[in-house]
Design a protein around this motif. Structure first.
Motif, PDB file in Angstrom:
ATOM      1  N   GLN B 173       0.775  -1.045  -0.050  1.00 51.80           N
ATOM      2  CA  GLN B 173      -0.022  -0.004   0.192  1.00 51.80           C
ATOM      3  C   GLN B 173       0.797   1.289   0.023  1.00 51.80           C
ATOM      4  N   ARG B 174       2.277   0.980  -0.109  1.00 52.92           N
ATOM      5  CA  ARG B 174       3.001   2.355  -0.042  1.00 52.92           C
ATOM      6  C   ARG B 174       3.113   3.092  -1.291  1.00 52.92           C
ATOM      7  N   GLU B 175       2.804   4.509  -1.273  1.00 50.94           N
ATOM      8  CA  GLU B 175       2.814   5.203  -2.612  1.00 50.94           C
ATOM      9  C   GLU B 175       4.073   5.778  -2.782  1.00 50.94           C
ATOM     10  N   ARG B 176       4.623   5.502  -3.930  1.00 51.40           N
ATOM     11  CA  ARG B 176       5.927   5.920  -4.286  1.00 51.40           C
ATOM     12  C   ARG B 176       5.502   6.803  -5.658  1.00 51.40           C
ATOM     13  N   ARG B 177       5.857   8.224  -5.887  1.00 54.36           N
ATOM     14  CA  ARG B 177       5.462   8.938  -6.891  1.00 54.36           C
ATOM     15  C   ARG B 177       6.589  10.025  -7.216  1.00 54.36           C
ATOM     16  N   TRP B 178       6.835  10.335  -8.237  1.00 58.81           N
ATOM     17  CA  TRP B 178       7.745  11.420  -8.757  1.00 58.81           C
ATOM     18  C   TRP B 178       6.746  12.594  -8.602  1.00 58.81           C
ATOM     19  N   TRP B 179       7.204  13.978  -8.446  1.00 57.10           N
ATOM     20  CA  TRP B 179       6.312  15.052  -8.406  1.00 57.10           C
ATOM     21  C   TRP B 179       7.538  16.262  -8.978  1.00 57.10           C
ATOM     22  N   LEU B 180       6.617  17.144  -9.495  1.00 58.80           N
ATOM     23  CA  LEU B 180       7.258  18.327 -10.119  1.00 58.80           C
ATOM     24  C   LEU B 180       6.490  19.524  -9.796  1.00 58.80           C
ATOM     25  N   ALA B 181       7.327  20.412  -9.211  1.00 58.09           N
ATOM     26  CA  ALA B 181       6.751  21.777  -8.799  1.00 58.09           C
ATOM     27  C   ALA B 181       7.278  22.601  -9.828  1.00 58.09           C
ATOM     28  N   LEU B 182       6.192  23.223 -10.611  1.00 56.66           N
ATOM     29  CA  LEU B 182       6.482  23.996 -11.548  1.00 56.66           C
ATOM     30  C   LEU B 182       5.192  24.666 -12.350  1.00 56.66           C
ATOM     31  N   PRO B 183       5.458  26.115 -12.308  1.00 54.34           N
ATOM     32  CA  PRO B 183       6.714  27.077 -11.746  1.00 54.34           C
ATOM     33  C   PRO B 183       6.239  27.103 -10.102  1.00 54.34           C
ATOM     34  N   GLN B 184       7.342  27.394  -9.441  1.00 57.91           N
ATOM     35  CA  GLN B 184       7.255  27.676  -8.055  1.00 57.91           C
ATOM     36  C   GLN B 184       7.755  29.286  -7.813  1.00 57.91           C
ATOM     37  N   GLY B 185       6.940  30.270  -7.470  1.00 60.04           N
ATOM     38  CA  GLY B 185       7.260  31.461  -7.286  1.00 60.04           C
ATOM     39  C   GLY B 185       7.555  31.762  -5.687  1.00 60.04           C
ATOM     40  N   SER B 186       8.261  32.626  -5.457  1.00 62.41           N
ATOM     41  CA  SER B 186       8.849  32.717  -4.122  1.00 62.41           C
ATOM     42  C   SER B 186       8.997  34.547  -3.944  1.00 62.41           C
ATOM     43  N   VAL B 187       8.910  34.827  -2.707  1.00 68.11           N
ATOM     44  CA  VAL B 187       9.309  36.211  -2.056  1.00 68.11           C
ATOM     45  C   VAL B 187      10.181  35.828  -0.906  1.00 68.11           C
ATOM     46  N   VAL B 188      11.181  36.633  -0.918  1.00 65.75           N
ATOM     47  CA  VAL B 188      12.296  36.457  -0.001  1.00 65.75           C
ATOM     48  C   VAL B 188      12.282  37.766   0.975  1.00 65.75           C
ATOM     49  N   VAL B 189      11.893  37.604   2.099  1.00 67.02           N
ATOM     50  CA  VAL B 189      11.838  38.951   2.928  1.00 67.02           C
ATOM     51  C   VAL B 189      13.049  38.695   4.144  1.00 67.02           C
ATOM     52  N   GLY B 190      13.704  39.879   4.169  1.00 67.82           N
ATOM     53  CA  GLY B 190      14.831  39.990   5.204  1.00 67.82           C
ATOM     54  C   GLY B 190      15.903  39.663   4.720  1.00 67.82           C
ATOM     55  N   SER B 191      16.398  39.197   3.579  1.00 72.49           N
ATOM     56  CA  SER B 191      17.706  38.856   3.244  1.00 72.49           C
ATOM     57  C   SER B 191      18.576  40.037   2.869  1.00 72.49           C
ATOM     58  N   LEU B 192      17.846  41.097   2.195  1.00 73.86           N
ATOM     59  CA  LEU B 192      18.328  42.442   1.630  1.00 73.86           C
ATOM     60  C   LEU B 192      17.189  43.690   1.922  1.00 73.86           C
ATOM     61  N   PRO B 193      17.600  44.781   1.756  1.00 77.71           N
ATOM     62  CA  PRO B 193      16.492  45.836   2.404  1.00 77.71           C
ATOM     63  C   PRO B 193      15.274  45.604   1.977  1.00 77.71           C
ATOM     64  N   ASP B 194      15.081  45.377   0.698  1.00 74.87           N
ATOM     65  CA  ASP B 194      13.791  45.154   0.066  1.00 74.87           C
ATOM     66  C   ASP B 194      13.615  43.628  -0.503  1.00 74.87           C
ATOM     67  N   VAL B 195      12.086  43.369  -0.564  1.00 69.71           N
ATOM     68  CA  VAL B 195      11.622  41.921  -0.755  1.00 69.71           C
ATOM     69  C   VAL B 195      12.005  41.407  -2.329  1.00 69.71           C
ATOM     70  N   ALA B 196      12.637  40.506  -2.211  1.00 71.03           N
ATOM     71  CA  ALA B 196      13.239  39.892  -3.677  1.00 71.03           C
ATOM     72  C   ALA B 196      12.270  38.673  -4.065  1.00 71.03           C
ATOM     73  N   TRP B 197      12.017  38.837  -5.358  1.00 72.42           N
ATOM     74  CA  TRP B 197      11.253  38.050  -6.009  1.00 72.42           C
ATOM     75  C   TRP B 197      11.964  36.725  -6.733  1.00 72.42           C
ATOM     76  N   VAL B 198      11.533  35.463  -6.738  1.00 76.41           N
ATOM     77  CA  VAL B 198      12.104  34.317  -6.909  1.00 76.41           C
ATOM     78  C   VAL B 198      11.253  33.460  -7.655  1.00 76.41           C
ATOM     79  N   GLY B 199      11.935  32.767  -9.057  1.00 80.81           N
ATOM     80  CA  GLY B 199      11.179  32.013  -9.522  1.00 80.81           C
ATOM     81  C   GLY B 199      12.119  30.447  -9.734  1.00 80.81           C
ATOM     82  N   GLY B 200      11.194  29.491  -9.919  1.00 85.25           N
ATOM     83  CA  GLY B 200      11.945  28.334 -10.081  1.00 85.25           C
ATOM     84  C   GLY B 200      11.293  26.937  -9.902  1.00 85.25           C
ATOM     85  N   ALA B 201      11.795  25.880 -10.027  1.00 82.57           N
ATOM     86  CA  ALA B 201      11.041  24.637 -10.082  1.00 82.57           C
ATOM     87  C   ALA B 201      11.813  23.470  -9.342  1.00 82.57           C
ATOM     88  N   ALA B 202      11.013  22.562  -8.796  1.00 83.98           N
ATOM     89  CA  ALA B 202      11.537  21.312  -7.978  1.00 83.98           C
ATOM     90  C   ALA B 202      11.112  20.268  -8.783  1.00 83.98           C
TER      91      ALA B 202
END
Lengths: 292, 345
Positions: B173-202
């Motif tokens: 009954q174990r489920e084994r699957r591939w998955w794809l995260a696309l597109p993956q949008g992000s915002v990064v807060v606190g790394s630099l003074p302003d918010v940064a926008w990020v795009g990617g995939a997993a």
């Protein structure tokens, strides 16, 4: 991590002779661990600040015309050296120094903001370092106040000319000639006295012994220059906003002449011979009160 | 079963409540295969226990094979129950897969009760057959009984042997699957003074509640102005590669995952401003992070994921302008908030 890298690069006596495989593994391990090391954080060099100097302005069209002839100096200019010497460069001004003298931007002391300018000279006979200054040039305003704040470390006396401000003027096709100076004179008691010198009328205004220029703190010197080619002009010197000396009803220079205003450090005989003067908040304004 | 013995079993179960599942598995052989948004084996066992009661549940043995598969208008449960005279197969259709939980529990529960009744009174199976149909009908389901002792309609290659261990059943009954995260949008807060926008995939691999993944991201250029002087700044963008692992807790429509990750940033920076003679600099910086991801399981093949991850750069290079010094630096910790679809294969 930096230490580890150094250790790997330094020959050491091995306990057992390392094989090529050992060295490869060590290099791979370093490649993985290198980014993790927080001790090594080499900076990212993203450019160079252009405002450490203000070289002579050269017209972009390659013209050999002296910039001062077609530059208008407005009585609304100020530089606190927050942008280094770019405040001068953007206004077609420039800074210069004798070969062994220096001018630079410093973080301290600063009267306002975070920056000031330091002008370092030496009157040592073995050096060519007697002057370094910044210059605004062009058609000077008909009536304006030329101000700057100075910080002079104590302990220096002058037995010659110690100049902080200098004005020159040139009529059409004539060479530049000095017209006004603001200099310091040392008294016998070591006091520094302000001195407005007039080259125009040929009369020498004596030093103002009732006033003393402070050392080890910021003070302002301002010159009001009402330019006139007839006997309707005026010149005045203010120390920290207080009138030191004033001349009225005088001929200054030709009204259509262009001129230069120097601020910095020039001396002929100082004791000790090395001197640094700090300058901040240089301005050309329509009124004395508007000075920062 | 003698009443004294039954009471003893109940007492033991009360004392060993924490190990209920383990002791139950010692008597049950239930193979279960179902899509991710359908009831799990544990859900079926729990529901059946509620129906038949703890005493009967623990005192009865059963072998069954349950499979749910997607059909044109919903889901179909095929339940094969081992009997003395051969396997019996039930087929139940439902538009919503979760409705098959009750159906499977009822069918299995009635079978167990029948076994329990047989052991006490020797009643025949005919009455129970009628009870099966009546009870399933109350659930509003299309329960199609196959007359016993019909041959099983399941694929013999996938039907486990009766001698298989419970561990082997669990593995099916174990489920084994591939998955794809696309597109993956992000915002990064606190790394630099302003918010940064990020795009990617997993891309990742899922085995039951565990996931591992590899992510590639690009952080769009961000401007950092020099604090000390005007007309001077730096433009920073970066590329990231990340490895991560997470464990999730789920129900049929959502799951929440707690994950740890680590990766490398490749930082590209260049000076900007009227008073800068710019140059470009590049450097690598490692980071580690941890956070939560919430997934809405829209369908069997599509999820919507939202995550919040705290990240700590292990190296924080400064941005230096010659003759001016450092004009900025990454902060010691930042938050990355991401959103995007995940495609399950």
């Amino acid at each position: 991590m930096c230490a580890l890298t150094t250790a790997l690069d330094t020959p050491i006596t091995p306990i057992s002779r390392p094989t090529k495989k050992h060295l490869v593994l060590a290099r791979i391990a370093m490649g993985v661990l290198w980014p993790i090391g927080s001790a090594c954080e080499p900076p990212l060099d993203v450019g160079e600040w252009k405002c450490t100097a203000a070289p002579l302005f050269h017209p972009p069209d390659g013209s050999t015309e002296i910039p001062g002839r077609d530059t208008s100096v407005e009585p609304s200019w100020h530089s606190g050296f927050e942008d280094g010497f770019c405040g001068y460069a953007r206004a077609r001004g420039f800074c210069y120094s004798a070969p062994d003298a220096t001018y630079r931007v410093v973080d301290a002391p600063a009267r306002s903001g975070r920056k000031a300018a330091a002008f370092t000279i030496s009157t040592d006979r073995g050096k060519d370092a007697e002057q370094t200054r910044c210059v605004r040039e062009g058609l000077l305003p008909q009536d304006a106040y030329y101000s700057a704040w100075f910080y002079i470390p104590g302990g220096t006396t002058s037995s010659g000319n110690w100049n902080l401000m200098h004005f020159q003027s040139a009529a059409e096709d004539a060479p530049l000639e000095g017209i006004w100076d603001v200099s310091l004179m040392s008294g016998d008691d070591g006091r520094l006295v302000p001195w407005l010198r007039d080259y125009v009328g040929g009369s020498l205004i004596p030093p103002s012994w009732d006033f003393e220029v402070p050392v080890d703190r910021w003070f302002s010197l301002s010159v009001r220059l009402l330019r006139a080619s007839t006997a309707t002009g005026a010149a005045a010197l203010y120390l920290d906003g207080e009138l030191v000396v004033e001349r009225t009803g005088i001929v200054t220079d030709a009204e259509e002449a262009w001129g230069q205003w120097y601020v910095g450090n020039l001396a002929t005989n100082l004791d000790p011979s090395d001197s640094t003067i700090y300058v901040d908040d240089v301005s050309i304004r329509e009124s004395l009160d508007a000075s920062p | 079963m003698p009443r004294r013995k039954s009471a003893g079993v109940m007492l033991c179960s009360a004392l060993a409540l924490a190990s209920w599942d383990a002791s139950a598995q010692a008597q049950w052989k239930l193979t279960w295969e179902a899509p991710v948004d359908c009831p799990r084996r544990e859900d079926v066992l729990a529901a059946m226990r509620d129906i038949v009661g703890e005493a009967i549940f623990r005192a009865t043995s059963l072998e069954a094979d349950g499979r749910i598969r997607k059909v044109e208008e919903g889901y179909r449960l095929e339940l094969s129950i081992a009997n003395e005279d051969g396997p019996r197969v039930r087929s139940v259709d439902a538009k919503v897969c979760h409705d098959l939980l009750g159906a499977s529990a009822v069918v299995l529960g009635l079978h167990v009760e029948r076994l329990a009744a047989q052991s006490e009174s020797g009643a025949d199976n005919a009455n129970d057959e009628r009870a099966d149909s009546a009870s399933a009908g109350e659930q509003g389901l299309d329960l199609s009984p196959t007359s016993a002792p019909a041959a099983p309609e399941t694929d013999p290659e996938t039907t486990p042997s009766n001698e298989a261990t419970n561990a082997e059943f669990a593995s099916t009954q174990r489920e084994r699957r591939w998955w794809l995260a696309l597109p993956q949008g992000s915002v990064v807060v606190g790394s630099l003074p302003d918010v940064a926008w990020v795009g990617g995939a997993a891309v990742g691999w899922r085995s039951d509640a565990w996931r591992v993944w590899v992510t590639g991201r690009y952080q769009f250029p961000q401007t950092v102005a020099a604090d000390a002087v005007p007309n001077v700044g730096v433009m920073v963008d970066k590329y990231s590669v990340e490895l991560g692992v997470s464990h999730s807790w789920s129900n049929p429509w959502a799951d929440v995952a707690l994950g740890l990750s680590g990766g490398l940033d490749y930082v590209v920076a260049g000076g900007i401003g009227d008073d800068v003679a710019p140059s470009r600099a590049r450097g690598a910086a490692a980071y580690v992070g941890g956070g939560l991801t919430f997934r809405w399981l829209v369908t069997d093949w599509l999820s919507l994921a939202a995550g919040a991850v705290g990240e700590v750069p292990l190296t924080r290079p400064s941005f230096e302008v010659a003759s001016l010094g450092a004009i900025g630096r990454f902060n010691p910790v930042h938050l990355r908030i991401s959103l995007g679809p995940e495609w399950n294969f």
